[in-house]
Design an enzyme around this catalytic site. Structure first.
Site, PDB file in Angstrom:
ATOM      1  N   GLU A  79       0.808  -1.206   0.000  1.00 16.02           N
ATOM      2  CA  GLU A  79       0.000   0.000   0.000  1.00 16.02           C
ATOM      3  C   GLU A  79       0.843   1.258   0.000  1.00 16.02           C
ATOM      4  O   GLU A  79       1.876   1.331   0.671  1.00 16.02           O
ATOM      5  CB  GLU A  79      -0.913   0.022   1.226  1.00 16.02           C
ATOM      6  CG  GLU A  79      -2.214  -0.684   0.980  1.00 16.02           C
ATOM      7  CD  GLU A  79      -3.161  -0.570   2.152  1.00 16.02           C
ATOM      8  OE1 GLU A  79      -4.127  -1.338   2.163  1.00 16.02           O
ATOM      9  OE2 GLU A  79      -2.944   0.268   3.048  1.00 16.02           O
ATOM     10  N   CYS A 100      -4.383   1.069   7.726  1.00 14.30           N
ATOM     11  CA  CYS A 100      -3.192   0.669   6.980  1.00 14.30           C
ATOM     12  C   CYS A 100      -3.224  -0.827   6.705  1.00 14.30           C
ATOM     13  O   CYS A 100      -3.393  -1.639   7.606  1.00 14.30           O
ATOM     14  CB  CYS A 100      -1.930   1.026   7.773  1.00 14.30           C
ATOM     15  SG  CYS A 100      -0.415   0.549   6.929  1.00 14.30           S
TER      16      CYS A 100
END
Length: 372
Positions: free
Chosen positions: A94, A344
């Protein structure tokens, strides 16, 4: 058998000069020219490098490549935040772009997954797979700049700040972190100020000691608890390096650093009725009295399956005000991208889950149904 090409994004300036000299028989200034093309102009086509002679361009095309991760999925928030799943090999990490006026911060990953098993972290649920290469770390910045638009096209820097706060523990990937940071700071690289590059660590003392005196960037520490007993419950790394050892290494680093201006940023995720009462705030204030710090409070971002909750606004406010009574500078991290997968690792977790389900479908097997 075809020999794999060398990815030039894997080299910092020193390494690139050595490669040009030893493998290509070229002078150092040629390496500098190519580096500027890669990072200042976002160029990955040797034929476009018009100040490089044709003979060298042919050598480069035969032996080298400029290959960054590519975007496999993107989520766009109404507030301008963009979360990308970037493909590294056959896996995803990510990268998050957070614009805020003239400031644009990129949150960058350092590993595929994470080995630290912090109980409140979505990435931890995926386990650890591998460290990212230099090209896969700086390549996230390179790709993001291409996605947002280069400075020459927009008249402003696409990225002003980089925070190593994405997937993984940066200090468990020291071999690739250091040259990646060098590229971020290099005038021929991304040319970022050392105060605009932040490394966050959960407490890898050995890595922080390696950084001390070697690379000067802003430091943020993931503390999240004021006592060893509580920290060990939610962050198992505390059993390897306890709070005292961690803070001692932090003090050594900031004493050697100009980027931190004499103090460290302490990150503290607030978990409802776990680490967020007034006693915890007072313990935290006492704990940090010998470590110059500003404190960044992070209200927990819930994700599917998490056992934790975000505290109420009143609990967050009381915690902050208690710390301020001790004369600390305290901020509360602004929630960004709350209309997309905010936690996250959550987007990549969803990508992994869909990939597994697709493979199961292709194999004609039953797909397990999650119960709520």
């Amino acid at each position: 058998m075809t020999t794999a090409k060398i990815n030039l994004l894997d080299f910092d300036r020193k390494g690139l000069r050595a490669f040009f000299s030893e493998e290509l028989g070229e002078k150092a200034f040629r390496a500098d020219q190519v580096m500027k093309w890669m990072y200042h102009f976002g160029c990955d086509d040797f034929d476009q490098m018009n100040n490089i002679n044709k003979k060298l361009r042919e050598k480069l095309k035969n032996k080298c490549e400029i290959r960054a991760p590519y975007v496999s999925e993107a989520q766009h928030s109404s507030d301008g935040t963009i979360k990308w799943a970037m493909k590294v090999g056959d896996q995803d990490v990510e990268t998050v772009y957070i614009p805020d006026g003239d400031r644009a911060t990129l949150c960058v990953s350092s590993q595929v997954g994470c080995a630290l098993e912090c109980k409140f972290c979505s990435t931890a649920q995926q386990g650890f797979n591998r460290n990212l290469k230099v090209s896969e770390i700086v390549g996230q910045i390179w790709r993001a700049a291409r996605e947002i638009g280069l400075e020459k096209e927009t008249g402003r820097r696409p990225i002003t700040n980089v925070v190593m706060m994405g997937m993984g523990e940066p200090l468990l990937n020291m071999k690739n972190l250091i040259p990646a940071l060098e590229i971020m700071l290099d005038d021929l690289g991304f040319a970022l100020s050392k105060r605009r590059v932040t490394v966050s660590t959960s407490g890898v003392v050995s890595g922080l000691d390696q950084m001390t005196g070697k690379i000067d960037v802003a430091l943020a520490i993931s503390l999240h608890a004021p006592t060893d007993e509580l920290r060990s419950q939610i962050m198992p790394i505390n059993d390897r390096w306890d709070i005292d050892a961690f803070l001692a290494s932090v003090r050594r680093y900031i004493a050697s650093s100009n980027a931190n201006r004499g103090r460290v940023t302490v990150e503290y995720v607030l978990l409802d009725h776990v680490n967020d009462d007034m006693d915890h705030a007072r313990q935290l204030a006492e704990l940090l009295k010998d470590t110059p710090a500003k404190i960044n409070l992070i209200p927990f971002n819930p994700y599917p399956g998490s056992p934790y909750k975000k505290p109420s606004n009143s609990r967050i406010d009381r915690f902050m005000k208690t710390l301020m009574e001790y004369d600390y500078t305290v901020t509360i991290r602004k929630t960004r991208g709350d209309d997309i997968d905010a936690a996250c690792g959550q987007l990549v977790g969803d990508v992994i889950d869909r990939t597994k389900r697709t493979k199961v479908k292709q194999q004609g097997e039953a797909i397990p149904v999650k119960t709520v």
